[in-house]
Design an enzyme around this catalytic site. Structure first.
Site, PDB file in Angstrom:
ATOM      1  N   ASP A  61      55.685 -12.487 -51.799  1.00 46.06           N
ATOM      2  CA  ASP A  61      55.502 -12.908 -50.382  1.00 46.06           C
ATOM      3  C   ASP A  61      54.569 -12.037 -49.824  1.00 46.06           C
ATOM      4  O   ASP A  61      54.955 -11.027 -49.729  1.00 46.06           O
ATOM      5  CB  ASP A  61      56.969 -12.769 -49.772  1.00 46.06           C
ATOM      6  CG  ASP A  61      56.686 -13.273 -48.258  1.00 46.06           C
ATOM      7  OD1 ASP A  61      55.777 -13.661 -47.601  1.00 46.06           O
ATOM      8  OD2 ASP A  61      57.962 -13.518 -47.630  1.00 46.06           O
ATOM      9  N   ASN A  88      44.962 -16.998 -52.199  1.00 47.30           N
ATOM     10  CA  ASN A  88      45.092 -18.481 -52.014  1.00 47.30           C
ATOM     11  C   ASN A  88      46.223 -18.670 -51.107  1.00 47.30           C
ATOM     12  O   ASN A  88      46.527 -19.974 -50.744  1.00 47.30           O
ATOM     13  CB  ASN A  88      45.288 -19.217 -53.332  1.00 47.30           C
ATOM     14  CG  ASN A  88      45.528 -20.613 -53.206  1.00 47.30           C
ATOM     15  OD1 ASN A  88      44.623 -21.355 -52.447  1.00 47.30           O
ATOM     16  ND2 ASN A  88      46.625 -21.102 -53.565  1.00 47.30           N
ATOM     17  N   LYS A 121      42.287  -5.718 -49.622  1.00 53.46           N
ATOM     18  CA  LYS A 121      42.236  -4.405 -49.666  1.00 53.46           C
ATOM     19  C   LYS A 121      42.726  -3.850 -51.193  1.00 53.46           C
ATOM     20  O   LYS A 121      41.985  -3.055 -51.560  1.00 53.46           O
ATOM     21  CB  LYS A 121      42.918  -3.897 -48.573  1.00 53.46           C
ATOM     22  CG  LYS A 121      42.323  -3.911 -47.189  1.00 53.46           C
ATOM     23  CD  LYS A 121      43.366  -3.487 -46.161  1.00 53.46           C
ATOM     24  CE  LYS A 121      44.098  -2.239 -46.271  1.00 53.46           C
ATOM     25  NZ  LYS A 121      44.911  -1.866 -45.166  1.00 53.46           N
ATOM     26  N   SER A 142      39.375 -20.088 -48.012  1.00 57.87           N
ATOM     27  CA  SER A 142      39.373 -20.282 -46.590  1.00 57.87           C
ATOM     28  C   SER A 142      39.232 -21.761 -46.455  1.00 57.87           C
ATOM     29  O   SER A 142      40.309 -22.640 -46.866  1.00 57.87           O
ATOM     30  CB  SER A 142      37.934 -19.778 -46.218  1.00 57.87           C
ATOM     31  OG  SER A 142      37.786 -20.130 -44.562  1.00 57.87           O
ATOM     32  N   TYR A 156      45.899 -22.372 -36.965  1.00 55.71           N
ATOM     33  CA  TYR A 156      45.369 -22.279 -38.522  1.00 55.71           C
ATOM     34  C   TYR A 156      43.850 -21.976 -38.424  1.00 55.71           C
ATOM     35  O   TYR A 156      43.155 -21.403 -39.479  1.00 55.71           O
ATOM     36  CB  TYR A 156      45.576 -23.392 -39.111  1.00 55.71           C
ATOM     37  CG  TYR A 156      45.113 -23.632 -40.611  1.00 55.71           C
ATOM     38  CD1 TYR A 156      45.783 -23.171 -41.758  1.00 55.71           C
ATOM     39  CD2 TYR A 156      43.771 -24.381 -40.981  1.00 55.71           C
ATOM     40  CE1 TYR A 156      45.222 -23.197 -43.044  1.00 55.71           C
ATOM     41  CE2 TYR A 156      43.296 -24.521 -42.403  1.00 55.71           C
ATOM     42  CZ  TYR A 156      43.954 -24.006 -43.096  1.00 55.71           C
ATOM     43  OH  TYR A 156      43.588 -24.055 -44.538  1.00 55.71           O
ATOM     44  N   LYS A 160      41.542 -18.786 -40.080  1.00 55.74           N
ATOM     45  CA  LYS A 160      40.745 -18.746 -41.076  1.00 55.74           C
ATOM     46  C   LYS A 160      39.202 -18.391 -40.338  1.00 55.74           C
ATOM     47  O   LYS A 160      38.531 -17.668 -41.168  1.00 55.74           O
ATOM     48  CB  LYS A 160      40.252 -20.148 -41.407  1.00 55.74           C
ATOM     49  CG  LYS A 160      41.538 -20.951 -42.162  1.00 55.74           C
ATOM     50  CD  LYS A 160      41.810 -20.003 -43.598  1.00 55.74           C
ATOM     51  CE  LYS A 160      42.922 -20.687 -44.592  1.00 55.74           C
ATOM     52  NZ  LYS A 160      43.157 -19.971 -45.812  1.00 55.74           N
ATOM     53  N   THR A 198      46.661 -32.386 -51.631  1.00 54.21           N
ATOM     54  CA  THR A 198      47.632 -31.327 -52.110  1.00 54.21           C
ATOM     55  C   THR A 198      48.947 -31.652 -51.418  1.00 54.21           C
ATOM     56  O   THR A 198      49.034 -32.617 -50.568  1.00 54.21           O
ATOM     57  CB  THR A 198      47.153 -30.078 -51.793  1.00 54.21           C
ATOM     58  OG1 THR A 198      47.207 -29.783 -50.281  1.00 54.21           O
ATOM     59  CG2 THR A 198      45.915 -29.659 -52.134  1.00 54.21           C
TER      60      THR A 198
END
Length: 290
Positions: A61, A88, A121, A142, A156, A160, A198
């Protein structure tokens, strides 16, 4: 990245959509995958088909920072290296700005921005400390909406936009043109897809009620349309093949618009921006210090 040995991919959000198809594409091409998802059982079929020498399935998660660190460590221990990170994980909120609760809006940023930041990171740290001198590739998922906003998904879109700004700044700090830079190849690429087929609208999107002030506006009708889970036109299976090819480029672009609809939207946005600059350029005359 020029070695012919199989690359090791670290794929996040691999249960459905782009993540699932990317996992299948990578395995089909003979590379190895550490597949991250919240419910590992959803990859039971692939785990049965491919042995653990090629596929490692781990629970992750991305809002749990410690899980990010642990899964990188476990994947690295299992395969010995991590060459490509496909960042992703994604979550959307169908809402207008005034109709969304702060809690729901923050949840979008926890996944799309802070989750992605913490993965980024750790990916860069891994490339620097474990993969030297070859480095690696970080592919940020993105969206077309990271450059061209949409009224139906403002938070959203904002997440992004934030991810794109962070990624571009991060990439510039790792730019190989500097003699102080550790990496000599472009490390980060933003993949900016248009709408592809999707199940994102059904499995990774929350919904808020339309604010009464917007009930008579087009955005309300758009909400009803999107709630019907319309099929987008983009072929996701073909799209992941393109992304796979981008990961193999010796000098990949920082931004990779994916799909003709995305390219058209970007060009329209750039045209509007240039027109705005041209119209008001003279207003900045004399403002710069001599």
């Amino acid at each position: 990245m020029t070695s012919k040995a199989p690359r090791v991919w670290f794929i996040i959000g691999s249960s459905t959509g782009f993540g699932r198809l990317m996992t299948q594409c990578v395995l089909r091409n003979g590379d190895k995958v550490a597949a991250m998802l919240r419910n590992p059982a959803m990859l039971a079929d692939l785990a049965k088909q491919f042995g653990t020498d090629q596929l490692l399935v781990l629970k992750l998660d991305v809002t749990n920072h410690q899980q990010i660190l642990d899964t990188f460590a476990e994947a690295g221990k299992h395969f010995g290296r991590i060459d490509v990170v496909f960042n992703n994980a994604g979550y959307a909120l169908l809402a207008d700005v005034e109709g969304a609760t702060e809690e729901a809006a923050r949840a979008v940023f926890e996944v799309n921005f802070w989750g992605a930041v913490n993965v980024s990171k750790e990916a860069v740290r891994w490339f620097r400390e474990q993969n030297k001198p070859s480095g690696g590739r970080l592919l940020q998922t993105s969206s077309m909406l990271g450059f061209t906003p949409d009224a139906n998904l403002p938070f959203y879109v904002a997440s992004k936009f934030a991810l794109e700004g962070l990624s571009e700044s991060f990439a510039s700090s790792l730019d190989g043109t500097s003699r102080y830079c550790i990496f000599i190849q472009r490390l980060i690429s933003l993949i900016e897809p248009r709408e592809f087929r999707t199940n994102a609208l059904s499995s990774n999107m929350d919904r808020s009620q339309v604010h009464p002030a917007y009930a008579h506006l087009p955005v309300a009708a758009s909400h009803k349309y999107l709630e019907g889970n319309p099929l987008a036109r983009g072929d996701t299976a073909k799209a992941v093949e393109v992304i796979y090819a981008v990961a193999g480029l010796p000098d990949p672009p920082l931004r990779f618009p994916l799909g003709r609809g995305c390219i058209e939207s970007f060009r329209n946005q750039i045209t509007k921006l240039n027109a705005n600059i041209d119209q008001y350029e003279s207003w900045s005359d004399g403002l710069d210090a001599e």
